[in-house]
Design a protein around this motif. Structure first.
Motif, PDB file in Angstrom:
ATOM      1  N   ALA A 165      25.361   5.635   8.041  1.00  0.00           N
ATOM      2  CA  ALA A 165      25.499   5.748   6.776  1.00  0.00           C
ATOM      3  C   ALA A 165      26.755   5.138   6.253  1.00  0.00           C
ATOM      4  O   ALA A 165      27.627   4.759   7.065  1.00  0.00           O
ATOM      5  CB  ALA A 165      25.658   7.053   6.194  1.00  0.00           C
ATOM      6  N   LYS A 166      27.009   4.601   4.918  1.00  0.00           N
ATOM      7  CA  LYS A 166      28.281   4.027   4.412  1.00  0.00           C
ATOM      8  C   LYS A 166      29.499   5.096   4.809  1.00  0.00           C
ATOM      9  O   LYS A 166      29.183   6.283   4.739  1.00  0.00           O
ATOM     10  CB  LYS A 166      28.059   3.888   2.913  1.00  0.00           C
ATOM     11  CG  LYS A 166      27.163   2.837   2.549  1.00  0.00           C
ATOM     12  CD  LYS A 166      27.630   1.338   2.802  1.00  0.00           C
ATOM     13  CE  LYS A 166      26.691   0.364   2.279  1.00  0.00           C
ATOM     14  NZ  LYS A 166      27.464  -0.987   2.639  1.00  0.00           N
ATOM     15  N   PRO A 167      30.489   4.727   5.191  1.00  0.00           N
ATOM     16  CA  PRO A 167      31.574   5.709   5.476  1.00  0.00           C
ATOM     17  C   PRO A 167      32.151   6.644   4.297  1.00  0.00           C
ATOM     18  O   PRO A 167      32.285   8.023   4.634  1.00  0.00           O
ATOM     19  CB  PRO A 167      32.922   4.777   5.623  1.00  0.00           C
ATOM     20  CG  PRO A 167      32.296   3.437   6.112  1.00  0.00           C
ATOM     21  CD  PRO A 167      30.900   3.213   5.076  1.00  0.00           C
ATOM     22  N   TRP A 168      31.898   6.220   2.806  1.00  0.00           N
ATOM     23  CA  TRP A 168      32.002   7.242   1.890  1.00  0.00           C
ATOM     24  C   TRP A 168      30.954   8.131   1.803  1.00  0.00           C
ATOM     25  O   TRP A 168      31.210   9.376   1.385  1.00  0.00           O
ATOM     26  CB  TRP A 168      32.347   6.511   0.494  1.00  0.00           C
ATOM     27  CG  TRP A 168      31.177   5.853   0.045  1.00  0.00           C
ATOM     28  CD1 TRP A 168      31.120   4.538   0.014  1.00  0.00           C
ATOM     29  CD2 TRP A 168      30.387   6.467  -0.872  1.00  0.00           C
ATOM     30  NE1 TRP A 168      29.649   4.074  -0.756  1.00  0.00           N
ATOM     31  CE2 TRP A 168      29.356   5.325  -1.207  1.00  0.00           C
ATOM     32  CE3 TRP A 168      29.925   7.715  -1.463  1.00  0.00           C
ATOM     33  CZ2 TRP A 168      28.004   5.781  -2.241  1.00  0.00           C
ATOM     34  CZ3 TRP A 168      29.011   7.779  -2.312  1.00  0.00           C
ATOM     35  CH2 TRP A 168      28.132   6.916  -2.423  1.00  0.00           C
ATOM     36  N   VAL A 169      29.740   7.749   2.155  1.00  0.00           N
ATOM     37  CA  VAL A 169      28.659   8.905   2.258  1.00  0.00           C
ATOM     38  C   VAL A 169      28.917   9.745   3.437  1.00  0.00           C
ATOM     39  O   VAL A 169      28.693  11.238   3.135  1.00  0.00           O
ATOM     40  CB  VAL A 169      27.309   7.992   2.355  1.00  0.00           C
ATOM     41  CG1 VAL A 169      26.192   9.253   2.523  1.00  0.00           C
ATOM     42  CG2 VAL A 169      27.151   7.266   1.153  1.00  0.00           C
ATOM     43  N   ALA A 170      29.197   9.394   4.626  1.00  0.00           N
ATOM     44  CA  ALA A 170      29.503  10.159   5.455  1.00  0.00           C
ATOM     45  C   ALA A 170      30.563  11.098   5.273  1.00  0.00           C
ATOM     46  O   ALA A 170      30.557  12.243   5.732  1.00  0.00           O
ATOM     47  CB  ALA A 170      30.009   9.338   6.913  1.00  0.00           C
ATOM     48  N   ASN A 171      31.880  10.639   4.496  1.00  0.00           N
ATOM     49  CA  ASN A 171      32.898  11.646   4.295  1.00  0.00           C
ATOM     50  C   ASN A 171      32.530  12.758   3.313  1.00  0.00           C
ATOM     51  O   ASN A 171      32.855  13.894   3.347  1.00  0.00           O
ATOM     52  CB  ASN A 171      34.113  10.838   3.649  1.00  0.00           C
ATOM     53  CG  ASN A 171      34.712  10.005   4.664  1.00  0.00           C
ATOM     54  OD1 ASN A 171      34.856  10.043   5.801  1.00  0.00           O
ATOM     55  ND2 ASN A 171      35.432   8.756   4.035  1.00  0.00           N
ATOM     56  N   LEU A 172      31.557  12.293   2.221  1.00  0.00           N
ATOM     57  CA  LEU A 172      30.845  13.338   1.351  1.00  0.00           C
ATOM     58  C   LEU A 172      30.127  14.398   1.866  1.00  0.00           C
ATOM     59  O   LEU A 172      30.362  15.479   1.674  1.00  0.00           O
ATOM     60  CB  LEU A 172      30.607  12.605   0.229  1.00  0.00           C
ATOM     61  CG  LEU A 172      31.012  12.023  -0.907  1.00  0.00           C
ATOM     62  CD1 LEU A 172      30.282  11.138  -2.095  1.00  0.00           C
ATOM     63  CD2 LEU A 172      32.102  12.815  -1.609  1.00  0.00           C
ATOM     64  N   LEU A 173      29.643  13.950   3.068  1.00  0.00           N
ATOM     65  CA  LEU A 173      28.777  14.981   3.655  1.00  0.00           C
ATOM     66  C   LEU A 173      29.480  15.725   4.377  1.00  0.00           C
ATOM     67  O   LEU A 173      29.253  16.872   4.679  1.00  0.00           O
ATOM     68  CB  LEU A 173      27.571  14.180   4.573  1.00  0.00           C
ATOM     69  CG  LEU A 173      26.367  13.497   3.955  1.00  0.00           C
ATOM     70  CD1 LEU A 173      25.660  12.583   4.875  1.00  0.00           C
ATOM     71  CD2 LEU A 173      25.526  14.487   3.163  1.00  0.00           C
ATOM     72  N   ALA A 174      30.377  15.128   5.019  1.00  0.00           N
ATOM     73  CA  ALA A 174      31.558  16.180   5.819  1.00  0.00           C
ATOM     74  C   ALA A 174      32.182  17.094   4.931  1.00  0.00           C
ATOM     75  O   ALA A 174      32.400  18.051   5.288  1.00  0.00           O
ATOM     76  CB  ALA A 174      32.742  15.282   6.631  1.00  0.00           C
ATOM     77  N   VAL A 175      32.534  16.774   3.807  1.00  0.00           N
ATOM     78  CA  VAL A 175      33.138  17.745   2.798  1.00  0.00           C
ATOM     79  C   VAL A 175      32.368  18.878   2.438  1.00  0.00           C
ATOM     80  O   VAL A 175      32.652  20.082   2.582  1.00  0.00           O
ATOM     81  CB  VAL A 175      33.688  16.833   1.507  1.00  0.00           C
ATOM     82  CG1 VAL A 175      34.245  18.018   0.307  1.00  0.00           C
ATOM     83  CG2 VAL A 175      34.952  16.238   1.975  1.00  0.00           C
ATOM     84  N   ALA A 176      31.097  18.572   2.079  1.00  0.00           N
ATOM     85  CA  ALA A 176      29.961  19.417   1.885  1.00  0.00           C
ATOM     86  C   ALA A 176      29.626  20.241   2.811  1.00  0.00           C
ATOM     87  O   ALA A 176      29.491  21.544   2.664  1.00  0.00           O
ATOM     88  CB  ALA A 176      28.672  18.526   1.170  1.00  0.00           C
ATOM     89  N   GLY A 177      29.611  19.887   4.063  1.00  0.00           N
ATOM     90  CA  GLY A 177      29.275  20.848   5.421  1.00  0.00           C
ATOM     91  C   GLY A 177      30.569  21.550   5.346  1.00  0.00           C
ATOM     92  O   GLY A 177      30.319  22.894   5.909  1.00  0.00           O
ATOM     93  N   SER A 178      31.649  21.104   5.246  1.00  0.00           N
ATOM     94  CA  SER A 178      32.814  21.889   5.426  1.00  0.00           C
ATOM     95  C   SER A 178      32.759  23.124   4.571  1.00  0.00           C
ATOM     96  O   SER A 178      33.416  24.216   4.641  1.00  0.00           O
ATOM     97  CB  SER A 178      34.301  21.169   5.138  1.00  0.00           C
ATOM     98  OG  SER A 178      34.373  20.043   6.242  1.00  0.00           O
ATOM     99  N   MET A 179      32.371  22.814   3.261  1.00  0.00           N
ATOM    100  CA  MET A 179      32.662  24.101   2.128  1.00  0.00           C
ATOM    101  C   MET A 179      31.674  25.088   2.661  1.00  0.00           C
ATOM    102  O   MET A 179      31.693  26.211   2.009  1.00  0.00           O
ATOM    103  CB  MET A 179      32.141  23.283   0.828  1.00  0.00           C
ATOM    104  CG  MET A 179      33.243  22.445   0.141  1.00  0.00           C
ATOM    105  SD  MET A 179      32.878  22.125  -1.473  1.00  0.00           S
ATOM    106  CE  MET A 179      31.580  21.279  -1.626  1.00  0.00           C
TER     107      MET A 179
END
Length: 331
Positions: free
Chosen positions: A95-109
């Motif tokens: 996935a695009k890096p910014w998509v991966a980062n958003l998924l990481a934030v969502a998972g962290s929450m």
């Protein structure tokens, strides 16, 4: 696989030597951190859920609470299922890096652990699944009803109090090399707080009252964490003891497709263990898999690619045929 791997080091003379790299870490400091996380993000949501029902006497449950509960549950649930699990742990797509980062934030929450630690634990689980070393198997606590109940309690909830911590250098070196994801992961606790602040702020603005803010904090924050946690934990516990097994796999994983929507497709657990590299857990279009729907949407929009879905031939090679199917094939 041997329990230890060797890594090259140099002694004081500059001569290279071999030292074992530990695959797990277990010490008092790590266990203190585990107990703190367990109390804050596994036990506290239980009391938060009780408080939410008690707070109904002060502020009734309304449409904003329901909307925030569902919205935050979907966002964080997909963050775990699509981000933490399918993308980061199994690298089943890119996935695009910014998509991966958003998924990481969502998972962290979701409050289920930092991204790198979660990945290391889950890779350890697949390596040792339902065998010695599996951090949350329900099948290692002895036989009989007592052993099964003890195993379910351990795998569903109690294992998080104290366990061997997988060495992230061994289990997640690919993530440690990704500077962008590491930067996101460093703010794990801030992302959890953000997941609590968002529903509180929205509730306060909608209701124009502090009671509305508290109510939405409870339902969109702590109740949401409680609900999602137990949905995910049920996969670790019940679906390693019960469920259907259409495919051969070396552990006791089972499918519980009746819960597919609630688990974002994770309930196709035997399918997943048979083909861990697949972003599709349902495997067939008619098996509900919301996590895979998101991956497909990302692919359609050009934000994801290289989906590693197993071929029909590979699936057939692992399929467990019933006696009736074998008889029909022989005829």
């Amino acid at each position: 696989m041997a329990e230890n791997e060797a890594k090259s080091t140099e002694d004081d003379t500059g001569i290279s030597s071999q030292e074992p790299r530990r695959k797990t870490i277990s010490n008092a400091y790590v266990h203190r951190l585990q107990r703190r996380h367990f109390l804050l993000f596994d036990v506290l949501p239980i009391f938060g859920t009780v408080a939410a029902f008690a707070f109904l006497a002060v502020h009734p449950f309304g449409a904003p609470e329901l909307a925030l509960l569902l919205a935050m549950w979907i966002v964080t649930g997909l963050g775990i299922s699509v981000g933490y699990h399918r993308l980061f742990t199994h690298r089943s797509f890119k996935a695009k890096p910014w998509v991966a980062n958003l998924l990481a934030v969502a998972g962290s929450m979701a409050g289920q652990g930092g991204m790198v630690s979660w990945v290391a634990l889950h890779r350890r689980h697949h390596e040792c699944s339902d065998r010695e070393g599996d951090p949350h198997s329900p099948n290692l606590a002895g036989g009989g009803l007592k052993g099964r109940l003890r195993g379910l309690m351990h795998s569903h909830f109690l294992w998080m109090r104290r366990h061997e911590y997988p060495n992230v250098v061994h289990y997640a070196p690919d993530l440690l090399k990704n500077r962008s994801l590491v930067r996101v992961a460093r703010f794990y606790y801030y992302w959890i707080v953000l997941g609590l602040v968002i529903p509180a702020v929205i509730g306060g603005l909608v209701y124009q009252s502090w009671t509305g803010a508290v109510s939405c904090l409870l339902w969109g924050g702590l109740v949401r964490i409680f609900v999602l946690e137990h949905i995910v934990w049920a996969i670790n516990s019940f679906l390693h003891m019960f469920g259907t097994r259409p495919y051969r796999s070396r552990e006791e994983s089972g499918n519980g497709g009746i819960f597919a929507l609630l688990t974002f497709g994770e309930a196709w657990h035997n399918n997943h263990h048979a083909f861990p590299e697949s972003p599709s857990f349902g495997l067939d279009w008619y098996r509900l898999d919301p996590g895979y729907w998101l991956v497909k949407l990302l692919k359609i929009t050009g934000l994801a690619w290289d989906l590693k879905v197993p071929t029909s031939e590979r699936r057939e090679a692992k399929r467990i045929h019933t006696k009736i199917e074998r008889t029909a094939a022989a005829a």
